[in-house]
Design a protein around this motif. Structure first.
Motif, PDB file in Angstrom:
ATOM      1  N   ASP A 137      -2.741   2.493  -3.861  1.00  0.00           N
ATOM      2  CA  ASP A 137      -3.205   3.996  -4.253  1.00  0.00           C
ATOM      3  C   ASP A 137      -1.322   4.493  -3.733  1.00  0.00           C
ATOM      4  OD1 ASP A 137      -2.174   2.750  -1.641  1.00  0.00           O
ATOM      5  OD2 ASP A 137      -3.435   3.959  -0.197  1.00  0.00           O
ATOM      6  N   ASP A 178       0.368  -1.500   0.137  1.00  0.00           N
ATOM      7  CA  ASP A 178       0.359  -0.166   0.125  1.00  0.00           C
ATOM      8  C   ASP A 178       0.855   1.046  -0.236  1.00  0.00           C
ATOM      9  OD1 ASP A 178      -2.983   0.702   0.452  1.00  0.00           O
ATOM     10  OD2 ASP A 178      -1.547   1.579   1.677  1.00  0.00           O
ATOM     11  N   LEU A 179       0.586   2.767  -0.439  1.00  0.00           N
ATOM     12  CA  LEU A 179       1.052   3.645  -0.241  1.00  0.00           C
ATOM     13  C   LEU A 179       1.477   3.472   1.244  1.00  0.00           C
ATOM     14  CD1 LEU A 179       1.879   5.840  -1.538  1.00  0.00           C
ATOM     15  CD2 LEU A 179      -0.418   7.184  -1.094  1.00  0.00           C
ATOM     16  N   HIS A 180       0.343   3.369   2.050  1.00  0.00           N
ATOM     17  CA  HIS A 180       0.964   3.878   3.266  1.00  0.00           C
ATOM     18  C   HIS A 180       1.950   2.917   3.686  1.00  0.00           C
ATOM     19  CE1 HIS A 180      -2.112   6.206   1.919  1.00  0.00           C
ATOM     20  NE2 HIS A 180      -1.642   7.452   1.942  1.00  0.00           N
ATOM     21  N   GLY A 199      -5.472   0.489   0.079  1.00  0.00           N
ATOM     22  CA  GLY A 199      -6.402   1.731  -0.335  1.00  0.00           C
ATOM     23  C   GLY A 199      -6.152   2.159  -1.777  1.00  0.00           C
ATOM     24  N   TYR A 220      -7.883   5.942  -3.497  1.00  0.00           N
ATOM     25  CA  TYR A 220      -8.853   7.499  -3.946  1.00  0.00           C
ATOM     26  C   TYR A 220      -8.520   7.842  -5.357  1.00  0.00           C
ATOM     27  CZ  TYR A 220      -7.087   5.783   0.896  1.00  0.00           C
ATOM     28  OH  TYR A 220      -7.232   5.128   2.333  1.00  0.00           O
TER      29      TYR A 220
END
Ligand code: ZN
Length: 304
Positions: free
Chosen positions: A238, A150-152, A279, A281
């Motif tokens: 994401d 994930d990006l985060h 994610g 968005y």
């Protein structure tokens, strides 16, 4: 071979208008319904016993009852009585995919920001750790690895790792998402790496070659830790370059190359793999859906 994708319409609790594109899971299921390479199956929910291996009694009770409200909404979703059954189903999807020896998917997020005693960043219960703990408790695996792309940064999973020698987590994340990250009033705290909690930051503007090099380091670290009996792969959408939070330069083909490499690694090492979506968005939801459908394309190419 067909890939089983665990999906349940009850995954989505009603949360009103929210930045989290919760409808994407249904869109992906609709797109997969006519794909002969994919079998859609409804999972059973996890039990309270499964949740309590990872989360505190006070937090689980808060999510179930709505009180205290601040704790029940610590993930930043409005609480409703539908929340608890929905998050038991999403963790159930992750667990069902992991039990499906070989390769399988759950059309859910892994919820990597959830901590033992509270939620964070739209994540209520940490389905990744709930799954690995449940499998270990059942004797189905001795150790499991999380590959989080994930990006985060996967701070919840990282916080849960030190007390779990049977868990290895590798978070490969965008380094500079903080300025415009979606969890406005929460700072995702980075933890210090340790023997079973590792991370690799991707720099701004990161393209395919650099991302694949980081992935290679991550895969090497998983094997260096000890060959896991299972990999849970969080295939985030994401990192995609049009995502409002992404500082990376990764397009659909780059993310497809990412997924292919992950599946090739699992096949070559003969390690069962289950993936979740995480994610995404980008305003045009069809572009998010395409990232996730491409993960099925990659799985079919490698395991088909
Ligand atoms: Zn994310």
């Amino acid at each position: 071979m067909t890939v089983t994708a665990y999906y349940h319409p009850g995954y989505a609790a009603p949360i009103g208008t929210h930045i989290m594109p919760i409808t994407k899971f249904a869109l992906i299921a609709d797109a997969l319904r006519d794909d002969p390479r994919v079998r859609l199956v409804e999972p059973a929910p996890v039990t309270e016993v499964d949740l309590l291996r990872v989360h505190t009694r006070a937090y689980v009770d808060a999510v179930r009852t709505g009180e205290p409200r601040q704790l029940a909404e610590s993930q930043k979703f409005p609480w409703s009585p539908a929340l608890y059954p929905s998050v038991c189903l999403t963790s159930g999807g992750c667990l069902a995919a992991a039990l499906d020896a070989g390769v399988a998917a759950a059309l859910v997020s892994g919820f990597h920001h959830a901590h033992a005693d509270h939620g964070e960043g739209f994540c209520t219960f940490n389905g990744l750790v709930v799954t690995i703990d449940a499998l270990c408790a059942a004797g189905a695996v001795e150790k499991g690895a999380v590959l989080d792309m994930d990006l985060h940064y996967g701070n919840g999973t990282a916080a849960l790792a030190p007390s779990r020698p049977h868990l290895f987590t590798m978070s490969i994340y965008g380094n500079d998402y903080r300025q415009n990250q979606p969890f406005r009033d929460v700072e995702i705290v980075r933890h210090v790496d340790s023997v079973n909690n590792r991370s690799i930051a991707l720099p701004n503007g990161c393209g395919r070659a650099q991302m694949l090099a980081a992935l290679e380091s991550g895969l090497t670290a998983i094997l260096a830790w000890g060959r896991p009996d299972l990999i849970l792969y969080q295939a985030g959408a994401d990192p995609y370059l049009e995502d409002p939070y992404s500082p990376l330069a990764l397009d659909h083909d780059d993310l497809l190359a990412r997924d292919r490499r992950v599946f090739e690694f699992a096949r070559q090492a003969r390690i069962p793999i289950a993936w979740v979506l995480a994610g995404g968005y980008t305003k045009d939801t069809s572009k998010v859906v395409r990232v996730h459908l491409n993960t099925f394309v990659a799985a079919a190419a490698v395991f088909g």
